[in-house]
Write an enzyme that holds these catalytic residues in place. Structure first.
Site, PDB file in Angstrom:
ATOM      1  N   ASP A  99      45.120 -14.750 -53.296  1.00  0.00           N
ATOM      2  CA  ASP A  99      44.613 -14.403 -51.970  1.00  0.00           C
ATOM      3  C   ASP A  99      45.629 -14.926 -50.959  1.00  0.00           C
ATOM      4  OD1 ASP A  99      42.824 -13.976 -49.773  1.00  0.00           O
ATOM      5  OD2 ASP A  99      41.150 -14.264 -51.163  1.00  0.00           O
ATOM      6  N   ASP A 201      44.170 -11.256 -46.792  1.00  0.00           N
ATOM      7  CA  ASP A 201      43.017 -11.531 -45.938  1.00  0.00           C
ATOM      8  C   ASP A 201      43.168 -10.841 -44.571  1.00  0.00           C
ATOM      9  OD1 ASP A 201      40.599 -13.304 -45.748  1.00  0.00           O
ATOM     10  OD2 ASP A 201      41.685 -14.089 -44.019  1.00  0.00           O
ATOM     11  N   HIS A 325      32.675 -12.559 -51.727  1.00  0.00           N
ATOM     12  CA  HIS A 325      32.181 -13.868 -51.297  1.00  0.00           C
ATOM     13  C   HIS A 325      31.702 -13.872 -49.847  1.00  0.00           C
ATOM     14  CE1 HIS A 325      36.212 -13.390 -49.913  1.00  0.00           C
ATOM     15  NE2 HIS A 325      36.086 -14.433 -49.119  1.00  0.00           N
ATOM     16  N   ASP A 326      31.779 -12.720 -49.176  1.00  0.00           N
ATOM     17  CA  ASP A 326      31.328 -12.636 -47.776  1.00  0.00           C
ATOM     18  C   ASP A 326      30.071 -11.788 -47.618  1.00  0.00           C
ATOM     19  OD1 ASP A 326      33.565 -14.065 -46.839  1.00  0.00           O
ATOM     20  OD2 ASP A 326      34.776 -12.249 -46.757  1.00  0.00           O
TER      21      ASP A 326
HETATM   22  C1  NOJ Z   1      37.917 -12.954 -44.703  1.00  0.00           C
HETATM   23  C2  NOJ Z   1      37.517 -13.837 -45.838  1.00  0.00           C
HETATM   24  O1  NOJ Z   1      37.071 -13.041 -46.899  1.00  0.00           O
HETATM   25  C3  NOJ Z   1      36.466 -14.780 -45.311  1.00  0.00           C
HETATM   26  O2  NOJ Z   1      35.833 -15.501 -46.340  1.00  0.00           O
HETATM   27  C4  NOJ Z   1      37.115 -15.686 -44.310  1.00  0.00           C
HETATM   28  O3  NOJ Z   1      36.138 -16.516 -43.734  1.00  0.00           O
HETATM   29  C5  NOJ Z   1      37.813 -14.891 -43.213  1.00  0.00           C
HETATM   30  N1  NOJ Z   1      38.560 -13.778 -43.718  1.00  0.00           N
HETATM   31  C6  NOJ Z   1      38.768 -15.759 -42.463  1.00  0.00           C
HETATM   32  O4  NOJ Z   1      39.905 -16.005 -43.244  1.00  0.00           O
END
Ligand code: NOJ
Length: 530
Positions: A99, A201, A325-326
């Protein structure tokens, strides 16, 4: 790029590195733990692991606040552990994707410490510093994605800096050529160590409007939503110049054979596909999150597949993501029965599928008591159900205390059902979701029709979505019942078929003629013409 390229045929499996397998009892997973589970991943049949950030970080956003792009955080292990992991993964035929977090660093990154030390520091321009308005307020109305203003005042140097996420995550200035060089060298650092690609990201955030114009108000905003939705992100992201950066990153990857560039992009389809770049010089796979964002309805999903296929540039390779994970877990969103149908959908669509760890054992809705909350977004904007902890809970390996995840106290509580839903138990149950995933993956690996083959919609009526996949003389009908009532689907006259897999086991080898009878919540893969 031939259709046999690994990232076209293969399946990507995302590991959240805090939550997979702890090897040292600190309650947080680590690289040696992941390494111990490589045999499981090879058994499951996936082709590539994507690991969320493992670089040195103060962990304000659990690794998405990077303090050194060329190291490993001690929580996860050492560079030697990483080298061992990649070597063993490769020996088992598994690719490894890292990542890359280029939009922002940690405020503890030496670059930012330099940058904030004085207005004349050579690194000042590596970040986005702006004067206050005459009344002392921030330079524009941009909001942080985690709530609150996106500008933080720096008393010492008398300017604001911009942060699209936490104030501990200052945004880098990608218009500066030195930052580009430094970041491309960071990519090379990992590519030289054999990394097979990157998930980048918030890649659509990298360039902001040159004049930092105010974003327009969103008339549809409701206070039950995250504050970022107050404005439409017209000027703070997705600027035309970003494509130059993406193609430069792609250029770096092309210095090495067979690497993949995946972009994290939350945009409507017509904007998303621009990230394939002019003449496909951009990301190989701009992540397609449409299945996560679309209502679980046969007609809507069918329309979305058609829209996506039609929007792809010529030669652009599709991809589908079911969880990350989001986002709330698929099992939490549509329930355990439909989660099985979703697995069949993900693994029979045209394009590269990305699975999220734990979905294959059916982790569902995990309630996180407020005192156990970890996610900074939940802490910033409590009560709106924005927290991402529920989808980040530890993996369950066996029926022992803490599911075999750790000998210590896990950093997040486990799903309370872990004693009846763990790898060891589900492996012995042919009817389990884990075995369904494994069969789906095996079928997809065996039959090109299911991975790179053509896609033709057959029907999208009521709760049933049916499509055909074909490659050479191989043809499969995939019939999915997205509802809780049985449905019957007519079968083309004169065609014969044979069930190869059902999401509700016990029908394999059943001959199909005249019609397909789908039970409640059932998905079928039917080999045609046999
Ligand atoms: C996207 C990532 O998937 C997330 O988990 C993160 O908080 C934000 N970008 C900031 O990097």
């Amino acid at each position: 790029m031939p259709e046999t390229t690994w990232w076209k045929r293969g399946i990507v499996y995302q590991i959240y590195p805090r939550s997979f397998q702890d090897s040292n009892g600190d309650g947080i997973s680590d690289l040696n733990g992941i390494r111990q589970r490589l045999d499981y991943l090879a058994w499951l049949g996936i082709n590539a692991i994507w690991i969320s950030p493992i670089f040195p970080s103060p962990m304000a956003d659990f690794g998405y606040d990077v303090a050194d792009y060329c190291g490993i955080d001690p929580i996860f292990g050492t560079l030697e552990d990483f080298e061992r992991l990649i070597e063993e993964a490769h020996a088992k035929g598994l690719k490894l994707i890292l990542d890359f977090v280029p939009n922002h660093t940690s405020d503890q990154h030496p670059w930012f410490k330099e940058s904030r030390s004085s207005r004349t520091n050579p690194n000042r321009d590596w970040y986005l510093w702006r004067d206050a308005k005459p009344d002392g307020s921030p330079p524009n109305n941009w909001i942080s994605n985690f709530g609150g203003p996106a500008w933080e005042w720096d008393e010492a140097t008398g300017q604001y800096y911009y942060h699209a996420f936490l104030k501990e995550q200052p945004d880098l200035n990608w218009r500066n050529s030195d930052i580009r060089k430094a970041m491309y060298n960071a990519l090379r650092f990992w590519l030289d160590r054999g990394v097979d690609g990157f998930r980048v990201d918030v890649i659509w955030h990298l360039i902001k409007h040159a004049e930092f114009r105010d974003n327009p108000h969103n008339p549809a905003f409701q206070t039950s939503q995250a504050e970022i939705n107050r404005f439409i992100q017209v000027y703070s992201a997705d600027q035309p110049e970003v494509h130059e950066v993406v193609s430069e990153m792609r250029g770096v990857l092309e210095e090495y054979p067979e690497r993949v560039l995946i972009g994290e992009i939350y945009l409507p389809l017509e904007r998303l596909v621009t990230y394939y770049g002019k003449d496909l010089s951009g990301a190989h796979l701009p992540f397609n999150f449409q299945l996560i964002q679309t209502a679980w309805n046969a007609r809507t999903i069918a329309a979305l597949i058609n829209e996506y296929e039609a929007a792809l540039p010529e030669g652009g390779w599709p991809n589908w993501v079911l969880g990350n994970h989001d986002q709330p877990r698929i099992g939490a969103r549509i329930g355990p029965q439909q989660a099985r149908v979703a697995a069949m959908l993900l693994l029979t669509l045209r394009g590269t599928p990305t699975m999220y760890y734990g979905d294959e054992i059916g982790i569902g809705k995990v309630e996180i008591p407020p005192e156990a909350a970890q996610d900074p977004w939940e802490k910033n904007e409590p009560g709106l159900d924005l927290g991402r902890d529920p989808e980040r809970t530890p993996m369950h390996w066996d029926g022992s205390a803490q599911g075999g995840f750790t000998s210590g106290k896990p950093w997040l509580p486990l799903d309370p059902h872990f004693r009846s839903c763990h790898v060891e138990g589900l492996r012995d149950d042919p009817a389990s979701i884990l075995m369904l995933y494994r069969h789906l993956i095996e079928l997809r690996r065996q039959h090109l029709a299911l991975s790179v083959g053509g896609y033709t919609q057959v029907s999208a009526e009521g709760d049933v979505l049916a499509y055909e996949r074909q490659h050479g003389s191989e043809r499969f009908l995939v019939a999915l019942n997205l509802g809780h009532e049985p449905h019957t689907l007519p079968f083309p006259a004169g065609t014969k078929g044979r069930v190869v897999l059902s999401t509700v086991p016990d029908r394999s080898e059943e001959p199909i003629e005249a019609q397909v009878v789908l039970r409640a919540d059932e998905g079928l893969i039917i080999a045609l013409g046999i």
